[in-house]
Motif scaffolding. Structure first.
Motif, PDB file in Angstrom:
ATOM      1  N   GLU A   1      80.029  -7.194  97.565  1.00  0.00           N
ATOM      2  CA  GLU A   1      81.267  -6.502  97.193  1.00  0.00           C
ATOM      3  C   GLU A   1      82.225  -7.450  96.477  1.00  0.00           C
ATOM      4  OE1 GLU A   1      85.059  -4.390  99.468  1.00  0.00           O
ATOM      5  OE2 GLU A   1      83.134  -4.568 100.503  1.00  0.00           O
ATOM      6  N   GLN A   2      82.299  -8.692  96.937  1.00  0.00           N
ATOM      7  CA  GLN A   2      83.170  -9.674  96.311  1.00  0.00           C
ATOM      8  C   GLN A   2      82.731  -9.982  94.886  1.00  0.00           C
ATOM      9  OE1 GLN A   2      82.943 -12.835  99.296  1.00  0.00           O
ATOM     10  NE2 GLN A   2      85.021 -12.354  99.975  1.00  0.00           N
ATOM     11  N   VAL A   3      81.427 -10.129  94.678  1.00  0.00           N
ATOM     12  CA  VAL A   3      80.919 -10.408  93.334  1.00  0.00           C
ATOM     13  C   VAL A   3      81.145  -9.204  92.423  1.00  0.00           C
ATOM     14  CG1 VAL A   3      78.855 -10.921  91.974  1.00  0.00           C
ATOM     15  CG2 VAL A   3      79.235 -12.092  94.148  1.00  0.00           C
ATOM     16  N   MET A   4      80.952  -7.995  92.943  1.00  0.00           N
ATOM     17  CA  MET A   4      81.190  -6.800  92.142  1.00  0.00           C
ATOM     18  C   MET A   4      82.648  -6.729  91.688  1.00  0.00           C
ATOM     19  SD  MET A   4      79.995  -4.015  90.745  1.00  0.00           S
ATOM     20  CE  MET A   4      78.484  -3.435  91.561  1.00  0.00           C
ATOM     21  N   ASP A   5      83.580  -7.029  92.594  1.00  0.00           N
ATOM     22  CA  ASP A   5      84.999  -7.033  92.238  1.00  0.00           C
ATOM     23  C   ASP A   5      85.284  -8.067  91.155  1.00  0.00           C
ATOM     24  OD1 ASP A   5      85.517  -5.048  94.072  1.00  0.00           O
ATOM     25  OD2 ASP A   5      86.255  -6.399  95.630  1.00  0.00           O
ATOM     26  N   PHE A   6      84.686  -9.236  91.292  1.00  0.00           N
ATOM     27  CA  PHE A   6      84.860 -10.289  90.291  1.00  0.00           C
ATOM     28  C   PHE A   6      84.345  -9.826  88.929  1.00  0.00           C
ATOM     29  CE2 PHE A   6      83.197 -13.842  87.852  1.00  0.00           C
ATOM     30  CZ  PHE A   6      84.239 -14.752  87.884  1.00  0.00           C
ATOM     31  N   ALA A   7      83.168  -9.198  88.908  1.00  0.00           N
ATOM     32  CA  ALA A   7      82.570  -8.756  87.652  1.00  0.00           C
ATOM     33  C   ALA A   7      83.420  -7.677  86.984  1.00  0.00           C
ATOM     34  CB  ALA A   7      81.157  -8.231  87.914  1.00  0.00           C
ATOM     35  N   ARG A   8      83.909  -6.736  87.757  1.00  0.00           N
ATOM     36  CA  ARG A   8      84.760  -5.678  87.183  1.00  0.00           C
ATOM     37  C   ARG A   8      86.029  -6.269  86.586  1.00  0.00           C
ATOM     38  NH1 ARG A   8      84.153  -1.777  92.459  1.00  0.00           N
ATOM     39  NH2 ARG A   8      82.251  -0.639  91.840  1.00  0.00           N
ATOM     40  N   GLN A   9      86.608  -7.235  87.292  1.00  0.00           N
ATOM     41  CA  GLN A   9      87.823  -7.878  86.815  1.00  0.00           C
ATOM     42  C   GLN A   9      87.562  -8.625  85.502  1.00  0.00           C
ATOM     43  OE1 GLN A   9      91.194 -10.926  88.707  1.00  0.00           O
ATOM     44  NE2 GLN A   9      89.492 -10.245  89.949  1.00  0.00           N
TER      45      GLN A   9
ATOM     46  N   GLU B   1      74.805  -4.239  90.180  1.00  0.00           N
ATOM     47  CA  GLU B   1      74.115  -3.961  91.444  1.00  0.00           C
ATOM     48  C   GLU B   1      72.648  -4.378  91.375  1.00  0.00           C
ATOM     49  OE1 GLU B   1      73.035  -0.175  94.369  1.00  0.00           O
ATOM     50  OE2 GLU B   1      74.683   0.005  92.932  1.00  0.00           O
ATOM     51  N   ILE B   2      72.012  -4.137  90.238  1.00  0.00           N
ATOM     52  CA  ILE B   2      70.615  -4.554  90.066  1.00  0.00           C
ATOM     53  C   ILE B   2      70.493  -6.065  90.187  1.00  0.00           C
ATOM     54  CG2 ILE B   2      68.730  -4.720  88.384  1.00  0.00           C
ATOM     55  CD1 ILE B   2      69.624  -1.926  87.363  1.00  0.00           C
ATOM     56  N   ILE B   3      71.430  -6.787  89.578  1.00  0.00           N
ATOM     57  CA  ILE B   3      71.429  -8.255  89.680  1.00  0.00           C
ATOM     58  C   ILE B   3      71.637  -8.687  91.123  1.00  0.00           C
ATOM     59  CG2 ILE B   3      72.683 -10.354  89.050  1.00  0.00           C
ATOM     60  CD1 ILE B   3      73.274  -9.049  86.335  1.00  0.00           C
ATOM     61  N   LEU B   4      72.580  -8.057  91.822  1.00  0.00           N
ATOM     62  CA  LEU B   4      72.883  -8.440  93.197  1.00  0.00           C
ATOM     63  C   LEU B   4      71.707  -8.161  94.131  1.00  0.00           C
ATOM     64  CD1 LEU B   4      76.580  -7.208  93.489  1.00  0.00           C
ATOM     65  CD2 LEU B   4      75.765  -9.554  93.245  1.00  0.00           C
ATOM     66  N   ARG B   5      71.051  -7.029  93.928  1.00  0.00           N
ATOM     67  CA  ARG B   5      69.891  -6.729  94.773  1.00  0.00           C
ATOM     68  C   ARG B   5      68.768  -7.721  94.517  1.00  0.00           C
ATOM     69  NH1 ARG B   5      68.850  -0.230  95.470  1.00  0.00           N
ATOM     70  NH2 ARG B   5      71.004   0.393  95.940  1.00  0.00           N
ATOM     71  N   GLY B   6      68.613  -8.114  93.271  1.00  0.00           N
ATOM     72  CA  GLY B   6      67.597  -9.115  92.957  1.00  0.00           C
ATOM     73  C   GLY B   6      67.902 -10.444  93.619  1.00  0.00           C
ATOM     74  N   LEU B   7      69.174 -10.874  93.542  1.00  0.00           N
ATOM     75  CA  LEU B   7      69.566 -12.131  94.180  1.00  0.00           C
ATOM     76  C   LEU B   7      69.403 -12.040  95.694  1.00  0.00           C
ATOM     77  CD1 LEU B   7      72.805 -12.966  92.138  1.00  0.00           C
ATOM     78  CD2 LEU B   7      70.622 -14.180  92.030  1.00  0.00           C
ATOM     79  N   ALA B   8      69.766 -10.903  96.267  1.00  0.00           N
ATOM     80  CA  ALA B   8      69.684 -10.735  97.714  1.00  0.00           C
ATOM     81  C   ALA B   8      68.251 -10.868  98.218  1.00  0.00           C
ATOM     82  CB  ALA B   8      70.254  -9.373  98.117  1.00  0.00           C
TER      83      ALA B   8
END
Length: 253
Positions: free
Chosen positions: A96-104, A225-232
């Motif tokens: 969630e933190q990375v998503m907020d950063f990316a949107r910003q 989200e695709i990037i985050l799921r891959g990293l996870a």
């Protein structure tokens, strides 16, 4: 009859000519003017001469504060990070933190015409920007990514953000000039895909109604989200770099 030694009445005196107040030239004012030129003319026509004209000064006056155009672009790039809020790492909320950063980041890139072009030719490893890189990496590190994946995570995310924003700005400019609206362009593209021979392009025909149907906000979030799921998926895996280093040390002993 006025006497020669009489003073001139105040209502007959000519008004004093006021000297315009000169606003000191600063780096901040130069960067402000550069953004104005960028929004009006675009990246390819941004020049020191244009910026000087916007400020009403000679080009030589700019070089007292800015070394050259490259430094001006770097200052513009640095400003896109001002006010960024990278929170303290939270392992439970890192995605969630990375998503907020990316949107910003996307919002800031789209706030000025062609800003994504400037970000793609400058690296964020300056003294002013390194703290932001460090904080973002701390968020990824708190998730438990292996070092090898962690080293690539920030660059992978920024490449996606910059590329998406650049494509978005280019298409916005194009459909404004040639189509008039995004909806008209979307309908034309979807209609073209639907008209393709289904025996040769079965997937394009099957997806024609949704290829360009979603908003850019949705498409951007899905990409992150695709990037985050891959990293996870790498969390908890052993780091191959550390294993090879430990193995080499054991052999040497």
């Amino acid at each position: 009859m006025t006497q020669p030694d009489m003073p001139t009445p105040p209502w007959e005196r000519p008004p004093r000519r006021r000297t315009p107040t000169r606003v000191p030239l600063t780096r901040e004012r130069i960067v402000d003017a550069a953004y104005t030129v960028l929004d009006r003319e675009g990246y390819d026509r941004l020049s020191m001469r244009q910026v000087a004209a916007e400020l009403g000064v000679a080009v030589s006056a700019l070089y007292v504060h800015v070394r050259d155009k490259d430094e001006l672009l770097q200052l513009m790039y640095n400003r896109t990070f001002e006010g960024y809020e990278v929170p303290e790492p939270d392992p439970e909320r890192w995605q969630e933190q990375v998503m907020d950063f990316a949107r910003q980041a996307r919002e800031r890139l789209l706030s000025h015409r062609d800003m994504a072009k400037i970000t793609m030719i400058h690296v964020p490893f300056t003294p002013e920007l390194l703290p932001y890189v460090e904080r973002l990496l701390a968020v990824f590190a708190a998730a438990g990514l292996p070092r090898e994946v962690l080293a690539m995570s920030g660059d992978m995310l920024s490449t996606y953000i910059n590329g998406f924003a650049l494509e978005e700005s280019l298409w916005q400019q194009r459909y404004r000039e040639t189509h008039g609206s995004w909806h008209k362009l979307r309908d034309e593209v979807n209609g073209y895909f639907a008209s393709l021979p289904p025996d040769r392009f079965p997937n394009l025909v099957r997806l024609a109604d949704i290829m360009m149907d979603e908003s850019n906000d949705y498409r951007f979030d899905l990409g992150v989200e695709i990037i985050l799921r891959g990293l996870a998926s790498y969390i908890g895996e052993p780091d191959p770099h550390e294993e090879s280093t430990e193995g080499k040390a054991a052999e040497e002993t």
